[in-house]
Each structure stands twice: as structure tokens, then as C-alpha cells.
Design a protein around this motif. Structure first.
Motif, PDB file in Angstrom:
ATOM      1  N   LEU A 118      23.243  14.483  -3.330  1.00 24.81           N
ATOM      2  CA  LEU A 118      22.873  15.906  -3.407  1.00 24.81           C
ATOM      3  C   LEU A 118      21.562  16.175  -2.659  1.00 24.81           C
ATOM      4  CD1 LEU A 118      23.807  16.653  -7.148  1.00 24.81           C
ATOM      5  CD2 LEU A 118      25.146  17.145  -5.094  1.00 24.81           C
ATOM      6  N   THR A 119      21.487  15.694  -1.458  1.00 22.87           N
ATOM      7  CA  THR A 119      20.336  15.771  -0.529  1.00 22.87           C
ATOM      8  C   THR A 119      19.207  14.826  -0.919  1.00 22.87           C
ATOM      9  OG1 THR A 119      18.945  17.563  -1.468  1.00 22.87           O
ATOM     10  CG2 THR A 119      20.874  18.230  -0.170  1.00 22.87           C
ATOM     11  N   GLY A 120      19.239  14.250  -2.125  1.00 23.90           N
ATOM     12  CA  GLY A 120      18.279  13.228  -2.516  1.00 23.90           C
ATOM     13  C   GLY A 120      16.972  13.779  -3.045  1.00 23.90           C
ATOM     14  N   PHE A 121      16.339  12.986  -3.915  1.00 22.26           N
ATOM     15  CA  PHE A 121      14.999  13.293  -4.405  1.00 22.26           C
ATOM     16  C   PHE A 121      14.323  11.986  -4.801  1.00 22.26           C
ATOM     17  CE2 PHE A 121      11.818  14.861  -7.491  1.00 22.26           C
ATOM     18  CZ  PHE A 121      11.165  15.769  -6.665  1.00 22.26           C
ATOM     19  N   PRO A 122      13.778  11.233  -3.807  1.00 22.32           N
ATOM     20  CA  PRO A 122      13.206   9.914  -4.100  1.00 22.32           C
ATOM     21  C   PRO A 122      11.750   9.952  -4.552  1.00 22.32           C
ATOM     22  CG  PRO A 122      13.206  10.299  -1.742  1.00 22.32           C
ATOM     23  CD  PRO A 122      13.849  11.499  -2.371  1.00 22.32           C
ATOM     24  N   TRP A 123      11.246  11.117  -4.890  1.00 22.16           N
ATOM     25  CA  TRP A 123       9.869  11.222  -5.370  1.00 22.16           C
ATOM     26  C   TRP A 123       9.710  10.364  -6.620  1.00 22.16           C
ATOM     27  CZ3 TRP A 123       7.042  15.620  -3.082  1.00 22.16           C
ATOM     28  CH2 TRP A 123       5.671  15.632  -3.417  1.00 22.16           C
ATOM     29  N   ALA A 124       8.560   9.704  -6.757  1.00 20.70           N
ATOM     30  CA  ALA A 124       8.255   8.821  -7.891  1.00 20.70           C
ATOM     31  C   ALA A 124       9.091   7.548  -7.869  1.00 20.70           C
ATOM     32  CB  ALA A 124       8.409   9.543  -9.228  1.00 20.70           C
ATOM     33  N   ALA A 125       9.546   7.133  -6.687  1.00 17.80           N
ATOM     34  CA  ALA A 125      10.266   5.865  -6.563  1.00 17.80           C
ATOM     35  C   ALA A 125       9.308   4.694  -6.739  1.00 17.80           C
ATOM     36  CB  ALA A 125      10.962   5.797  -5.202  1.00 17.80           C
ATOM     37  N   PHE A 126       9.856   3.531  -7.076  1.00 15.08           N
ATOM     38  CA  PHE A 126       9.038   2.382  -7.471  1.00 15.08           C
ATOM     39  C   PHE A 126       8.149   1.859  -6.343  1.00 15.08           C
ATOM     40  CE2 PHE A 126      12.012   0.825 -11.112  1.00 15.08           C
ATOM     41  CZ  PHE A 126      11.813   2.032 -11.758  1.00 15.08           C
ATOM     42  N   GLY A 127       8.599   1.976  -5.110  1.00 16.95           N
ATOM     43  CA  GLY A 127       7.767   1.499  -4.015  1.00 16.95           C
ATOM     44  C   GLY A 127       6.440   2.224  -3.913  1.00 16.95           C
ATOM     45  N   GLN A 128       6.360   3.432  -4.472  1.00 17.49           N
ATOM     46  CA  GLN A 128       5.142   4.233  -4.368  1.00 17.49           C
ATOM     47  C   GLN A 128       4.011   3.706  -5.236  1.00 17.49           C
ATOM     48  OE1 GLN A 128       6.505   8.350  -5.011  1.00 17.49           O
ATOM     49  NE2 GLN A 128       8.291   7.859  -3.735  1.00 17.49           N
ATOM     50  N   PHE A 129       4.327   2.782  -6.139  1.00 12.76           N
ATOM     51  CA  PHE A 129       3.276   2.175  -6.955  1.00 12.76           C
ATOM     52  C   PHE A 129       2.287   1.368  -6.109  1.00 12.76           C
ATOM     53  CE2 PHE A 129       6.799   1.702 -10.364  1.00 12.76           C
ATOM     54  CZ  PHE A 129       6.601   2.995 -10.812  1.00 12.76           C
ATOM     55  N   TRP A 130       2.765   0.828  -4.976  1.00 14.37           N
ATOM     56  CA  TRP A 130       2.064  -0.267  -4.329  1.00 14.37           C
ATOM     57  C   TRP A 130       1.252   0.122  -3.102  1.00 14.37           C
ATOM     58  CZ3 TRP A 130       2.089  -4.047  -7.566  1.00 14.37           C
ATOM     59  CH2 TRP A 130       3.173  -4.199  -8.446  1.00 14.37           C
ATOM     60  N   VAL A 131       1.063   1.414  -2.889  1.00 12.56           N
ATOM     61  CA  VAL A 131       0.460   1.858  -1.635  1.00 12.56           C
ATOM     62  C   VAL A 131      -0.995   1.425  -1.482  1.00 12.56           C
ATOM     63  CG1 VAL A 131      -0.671   4.133  -1.454  1.00 12.56           C
ATOM     64  CG2 VAL A 131       1.477   3.754  -0.347  1.00 12.56           C
ATOM     65  N   GLU A 132      -1.687   1.169  -2.562  1.00 13.47           N
ATOM     66  CA  GLU A 132      -3.092   0.736  -2.475  1.00 13.47           C
ATOM     67  C   GLU A 132      -3.237  -0.782  -2.607  1.00 13.47           C
ATOM     68  OE1 GLU A 132      -5.451   2.605  -1.633  1.00 13.47           O
ATOM     69  OE2 GLU A 132      -4.646   4.619  -1.913  1.00 13.47           O
ATOM     70  N   THR A 133      -2.156  -1.523  -2.414  1.00 11.90           N
ATOM     71  CA  THR A 133      -2.187  -2.973  -2.593  1.00 11.90           C
ATOM     72  C   THR A 133      -1.662  -3.672  -1.341  1.00 11.90           C
ATOM     73  OG1 THR A 133       0.075  -3.300  -3.406  1.00 11.90           O
ATOM     74  CG2 THR A 133      -1.566  -2.498  -5.000  1.00 11.90           C
ATOM     75  N   PRO A 134      -1.894  -4.985  -1.226  1.00 13.83           N
ATOM     76  CA  PRO A 134      -1.337  -5.727  -0.084  1.00 13.83           C
ATOM     77  C   PRO A 134       0.189  -5.702  -0.016  1.00 13.83           C
ATOM     78  CG  PRO A 134      -3.084  -6.990  -1.132  1.00 13.83           C
ATOM     79  CD  PRO A 134      -2.816  -5.821  -2.025  1.00 13.83           C
ATOM     80  N   ALA A 135       0.866  -5.400  -1.133  1.00 12.47           N
ATOM     81  CA  ALA A 135       2.325  -5.349  -1.118  1.00 12.47           C
ATOM     82  C   ALA A 135       2.845  -4.281  -0.165  1.00 12.47           C
ATOM     83  CB  ALA A 135       2.852  -5.084  -2.532  1.00 12.47           C
ATOM     84  N   MET A 136       2.013  -3.335   0.206  1.00  6.78           N
ATOM     85  CA  MET A 136       2.429  -2.304   1.153  1.00  6.78           C
ATOM     86  C   MET A 136       2.822  -2.905   2.503  1.00  6.78           C
ATOM     87  SD  MET A 136       0.367   1.135   2.181  1.00  6.78           S
ATOM     88  CE  MET A 136       1.155   2.466   3.089  1.00  6.78           C
ATOM     89  N   GLN A 137       2.303  -4.111   2.797  1.00  2.05           N
ATOM     90  CA  GLN A 137       2.631  -4.764   4.061  1.00  2.05           C
ATOM     91  C   GLN A 137       4.105  -5.181   4.135  1.00  2.05           C
ATOM     92  OE1 GLN A 137      -0.493  -7.575   5.599  1.00  2.05           O
ATOM     93  NE2 GLN A 137      -1.339  -7.248   3.549  1.00  2.05           N
ATOM     94  N   LEU A 138       4.807  -5.124   3.016  1.00  5.76           N
ATOM     95  CA  LEU A 138       6.237  -5.448   3.027  1.00  5.76           C
ATOM     96  C   LEU A 138       7.096  -4.287   3.519  1.00  5.76           C
ATOM     97  CD1 LEU A 138       6.465  -7.311  -0.412  1.00  5.76           C
ATOM     98  CD2 LEU A 138       6.304  -8.330   1.865  1.00  5.76           C
ATOM     99  N   ALA A 176       4.018 -12.513  -6.244  1.00  7.20           N
ATOM    100  CA  ALA A 176       2.578 -12.270  -6.160  1.00  7.20           C
ATOM    101  C   ALA A 176       1.903 -13.269  -5.232  1.00  7.20           C
ATOM    102  CB  ALA A 176       1.949 -12.330  -7.554  1.00  7.20           C
ATOM    103  N   ALA A 177       2.326 -14.541  -5.312  1.00  8.47           N
ATOM    104  CA  ALA A 177       1.749 -15.561  -4.432  1.00  8.47           C
ATOM    105  C   ALA A 177       2.094 -15.279  -2.977  1.00  8.47           C
ATOM    106  CB  ALA A 177       2.257 -16.937  -4.840  1.00  8.47           C
ATOM    107  N   GLY A 178       3.348 -14.867  -2.733  1.00  8.25           N
ATOM    108  CA  GLY A 178       3.746 -14.556  -1.364  1.00  8.25           C
ATOM    109  C   GLY A 178       2.953 -13.402  -0.782  1.00  8.25           C
ATOM    110  N   VAL A 179       2.751 -12.355  -1.578  1.00  2.00           N
ATOM    111  CA  VAL A 179       1.975 -11.203  -1.100  1.00  2.00           C
ATOM    112  C   VAL A 179       0.517 -11.606  -0.876  1.00  2.00           C
ATOM    113  CG1 VAL A 179       1.076  -8.936  -1.768  1.00  2.00           C
ATOM    114  CG2 VAL A 179       3.494  -9.480  -2.124  1.00  2.00           C
ATOM    115  N   ALA A 180      -0.028 -12.442  -1.780  1.00  2.00           N
ATOM    116  CA  ALA A 180      -1.422 -12.859  -1.642  1.00  2.00           C
ATOM    117  C   ALA A 180      -1.659 -13.661  -0.372  1.00  2.00           C
ATOM    118  CB  ALA A 180      -1.840 -13.677  -2.865  1.00  2.00           C
ATOM    119  N   LEU A 181      -0.627 -14.351   0.116  1.00  2.00           N
ATOM    120  CA  LEU A 181      -0.771 -15.165   1.326  1.00  2.00           C
ATOM    121  C   LEU A 181      -0.656 -14.344   2.609  1.00  2.00           C
ATOM    122  CD1 LEU A 181       1.310 -18.320   0.278  1.00  2.00           C
ATOM    123  CD2 LEU A 181      -1.187 -18.128   0.471  1.00  2.00           C
TER     124      LEU A 181
END
Length: 472
Positions: A118-138, A176-181
């Protein structure tokens, strides 16, 4: 769990919330209770995480404020149905480890559905938690759905912490170890092209008021005139409060304030009885050179289903009073700007990775013009900015963002916010455009690989759990 969204980014709630909810599911295998558990969890999450949805109803509170509680209840309750279905499926077809595997897979698939159906509404999706962390590099590798799936893989097994602590902790520790590396991303290369991003800061209740609306245009024009002159100026969405059809004199006056400097601005236009929310590229002589019409419209904001019928009952989209509302443009297109080939995104379009990937060719830069005054001053504008940053990181492209009330600024191709104007402040910022990176894996593959993986996990979970007795 909503506290992990912007502007809070309180991440310790994630293992508590996700581990706790999966433990509750595994403790009681009833399908009916599982569906209510998933729906209830989703309702609470969306009601708090999307509480900014109340703000548009306060712009004209006398007419619309009574609708606000209904909007929150129906939006949160509707989105939570996806989660309720995922929990019910996990309880129906799996137990123990199989149920946990199914919950990971089906919850991921539910988020896919929420992003597209229905055109979608991905606001508040789980990936948005990580924008201020190194996980964003994924993000350039797996995209937002991949980051969401990894979030579920990391934290849902915590349900087994008492019975099998090794397997409960292992996925999260390994991720967590993979992201930290991962090495920190380098400084982005800069081009020599300077762009001025203008932020007039027009409150929504005054933006279209005849007593105030031209004050904001004059304010933005004074920002245009400041020296030294940039290579280009960008104004926000609907920053000129008249139809393009009648704006020839206005555009000439605007460009006269910065002689020789081209301009991209937001304005509405009419064609054959249809109204469009548009981004218009105006040459230094004041002539319109290119037009982009917004293609992905906001339901009930920019259009209403069966709009002409609903208009008879006084029901219109908030942003348009023209019968059925705005008409959708033909789709993504590139604009040839002095700063390179640009993909324009008007407001809500930056929420959707698929809209960015729909560009006919790879652009040099993403340009978002938006009016975040609709979202208020609490969580909405910050969550919108997070999603803009994700689009830049996913594609390895810089983004120039001009927002009416903020936050305007430059985002580098790693998703980092550079020079910017804070929320609620009038002004401008001159930025050097970052250079794009090579095409990312996600820009070439999109969500397909992660969707295939989620389906594969669902198949494995079903194979292990299908022999379990049916529950109701």
C-alpha cells in the motif's frame, strides 16, 4: 523500544525489549495470544515512536485537533497488524529454537511488507536505531532491511539466556565484534562546488497565511544576496507560496538578488487541472529550465483515496485542498544542475530506498527539499533526517538537504551530517559538495538478497517446526 529511535538513540533498551518480547512468545505457544502479544507490542512501539503524527493536526487545531487521537490509534494499530501476523506465524509453526528462527524470519518479512505494501511506510524501521553507531557502515552492503534483520538476529535469541546462555549471547557478540573491527570511514573527498542551502524557518500555521507568507520569501531572498556567491542555491519544498503558472515575476525577483547564480526551489504548479508538488530548476536569468514533480505522495497528507468524493464531505489532504489532492509525477528523474546530475527527493520520498534506486542512472548527488514544519519540533524532524542520512550511506552518494524549518545541511556519502543549520533557526549555510563514492553493493542489488535470506530462514524454521502439533 521506541526510545532507541531519534532523537533519543537509547540503545540499551533493544536487548531488553527484543529479548523480553521473544521470551514471552516462547513461554506461551498459543497462536491467539502470540498474535495479541505482537500486535500489542507493535501498537505501543508505533504509538510512541510515531507520536509526531499528532503535530499536523495542531496546525489548524480548531478544525483538525479532534482527529489526532484517531490518527495515532489507527496508524499504530494498522502497522502493528504486520507484527501480530509475524508473531502468530512463529507460534503456529514453530516451538523452541524453530519458533525463534521463525520469529526472526517472519518479523523481518513483516518489515518488508510494511515498507512496500500500500505504497509502504518504513518509518521507525529497525535499521534507524543505528545511525549514530559504527553499524551504519553496514548500510552500503546490506541496506536498511539487512540491518533490521541483523538487529533481530542479535537480540531475539536472548530469550534463551537462562536455558542456553551460549547460543543466546553468541549472535549478538559475534555481530558486535564484527562491527567493532570495521575501520572508521575516512574523510570524504570534497569538490570545489559551493552550494547555499536556505532555511527560511516558516512555521506551518503562518506559511500560507496572506499576512505572513511573503515575509518568508523576502527573508530567503536576503539570504540569496549574501556574499560570497555560491555556484548554486537551494530553497526548501513549497518555498514560493504561489503556483508556478503565475510566478514569472517572483522568480525574476528572486534571481535578481543573486545575479548569475542558478536556483532549485520547491513550488506548486497546475497542468490540465492537476496540481503537482514540484522542484523547479531556475536558471540565473530567471527562466525555468527543468521541473520534477513529486511521485511518491503522502496518503491523507497530499492526497486522499477517492479524493473528489471525500472533498464533498470536506475531507482533504493536509497539504492540498484541490479535490483529490496532488497528482503524482511520472517517477524518479535526474536534473542537470551546475553541481552535477542530481536526483531530487521531495520530503517523504527520502524515506524510501526504492525511490532512490529508481533513478534512471546513477546520480552524482541526492538533493532533498522538504518542509518539516509539519512534523513539529520533537521527534519527527530528527527521525526524518536519520532516514535521509541512511539513503546517502546506502548509495555512497552525498546529499544536500534544504528544509523549511530545519535541519538543513550537507550529508557526506558515508551518511555523516556535516555543516548544518539547527531546527527552528532561520539562515543559510554554504557547503562544499562532497564527491560521490563508487556504486555500493546495495545500490546494485537493492533489498533482493536480504529478502531471499529472510525467506530461506523462514523455510528452515518451517522445516524444523512444521511437525509440531498445531496450537490455537
Amino acid at each position: 523500544m521506541a526510545l532507541a529511535l531519534a532523537p533519543g538513540h537509547i540503545l540499551w533498551v533493544l536487548p531488553v525489549s527484543l529479548g523480553g518480547i521473544s521470551a514471552l512468545l516462547l513461554r506461551d505457544g498459543s497462536v491467539r495470544r502470540a498474535a495479541l502479544l505482537g500486535w500489542g507490542f507493535g501498537f505501543g512501539y508505533f504509538a510512541l515512536g510515531l507520536s509526531w503524527i499528532l503535530e499536523p493536526f495542531q496546525v489548524d487545531a480548531e478544525r483538525h485537533a479532534w482527529m489526532a487521537p484517531f490518527a495515532v490509534v489507527f496508524l499504530a494499530g494498522g502497522l502493528a497488524l504486520f507484527w501480530g501476523a509475524a508473531f502468530a506465524g512463529a507460534a503456529r509453526w514453530g516451538r523452541g529454537a524453530a519458533g525463534l528462527l521463525l520469529l526472526i524470519a517472519l518479523w523481518s518479512l513483516a518489515e518488508f511488507a510494511r515498507a512496500y505494501v500500500l505504497t509502504g511506510f518504513p518509518w521507525a524501521a529497525f535499521g534507524q536505531f543505528w545511525v549514530e553507531t559504527p553499524a551504519m557502515q553496514l548500510l552500503p552492503w546490506v541496506g536498511p532491511q539487512g540491518l533490521a534483520l541483523l538487529t533481530l538476529v542479535a537480540f531475539l535469541p536472548l530469550a534463551m539466556l537462562r536455558t542456553n546462555p551460549v547460543w543466546a549471547l553468541l549472535p549478538g557478540v559475534m555481530l558486535a565484534a564484527g562491527v567493532a573491527l570495521l575501520p572508521p570511514p575516512p574523510e570524504a573527498d570534497r569538490t570545489d562546488r559551493k552550494v547555499r542551502l536556505v532555511q527560511p524557518n516558516a512555521p506551518q500555521h503562518q506559511k500560507w497565511d496572506p499576512e505572513f507568507r511573503w515575509n518568508f520569501v523576502r527573508r530567503a531572498m536576503t539570504f540569496n544576496a549574501e556574499d560570497p556567491r555560491p555556484d548554486m542555491i537551494i530553497w526548501p519544498e513549497t518555498s514560493v507560496p504561489q503556483l508556478l503558472n503565475h510566478a514569472e515575476d517572483t522568480l525574476a525577483a528572486i534571481t535578481e538578488m543573486a545575479p548569475g547564480v542558478p536556483l532549485l526551489l520547491g513550488i506548486q504548479r497546475e497542468e490540465d487541472g492537476a496540481y503537482f508538488n514540484s522542484a523547479v530548476f531556475v536558471g540565473p536569468e530567471g527562466r525555468v529550465r527543468q521541473i520534477y514533480d513529486k511521485a511518491h505522495l503522502v496518503p491523507f497528507g497530499e492526497y486522499v483515496p477517492f479524493g473528489n468524493l471525500m472533498a464533498r464531505f470536506g475531507i482533504h489532504g493536509f497539504a492540498s485542498q484541490a479535490g483529490a489532492g496532488y497528482a503524482a509525477g511520472p517517477g524518479a528523474q535526474l536534473l542537470d544542475l551546475p553541481i552535477g546530475r542530481a536526483l531530487p527527493l521531495i520530503c517523504y520520498e527520502a524515506v524510501f530506498p526504492q525511490d532512490v534506486r529508481a533513478a534512471p542512472e546513477r546520480p552524482d548527488v541526492l538533493v532533498q527539499i522538504t518542509n518539516d514544519a509539519w512534523f513539529g519540533t520533537r521527534s519527527g524532524p530528527y527521525q526524518h533526517l536519520v532516514q535521509a542520512r541512511m539513503r546517502a550511506a546506502e548509495q555512497g552518494l552525498p546529499m544536500l538537504r534544504a528544509a523549511n524549518t530545519g535541519i538543513s545541511g550537507v550529508i557526506d556519502p558515508y551518511g555523516r551530517l556535516g555543516q548544518a543549520l539547527p531546527l527552528g533557526e532561520a539562515g543559510y549555510v554554504d557547503v562544499l559538495l562532497p564527491a560521490p563514492l563508487p556504486a555500493t553493493l546495495y545500490s546494485r542489488t537493492g533489498d533482493g538478497p536480504v529478502l531471499f535470506l529472510a525467506l530461506l530462514l523462514a523455510g528452515l524454521g518451517l522445516r524444523r517446526g512444521v511437525k509440531s502439533p498445531a496450537r490455537s
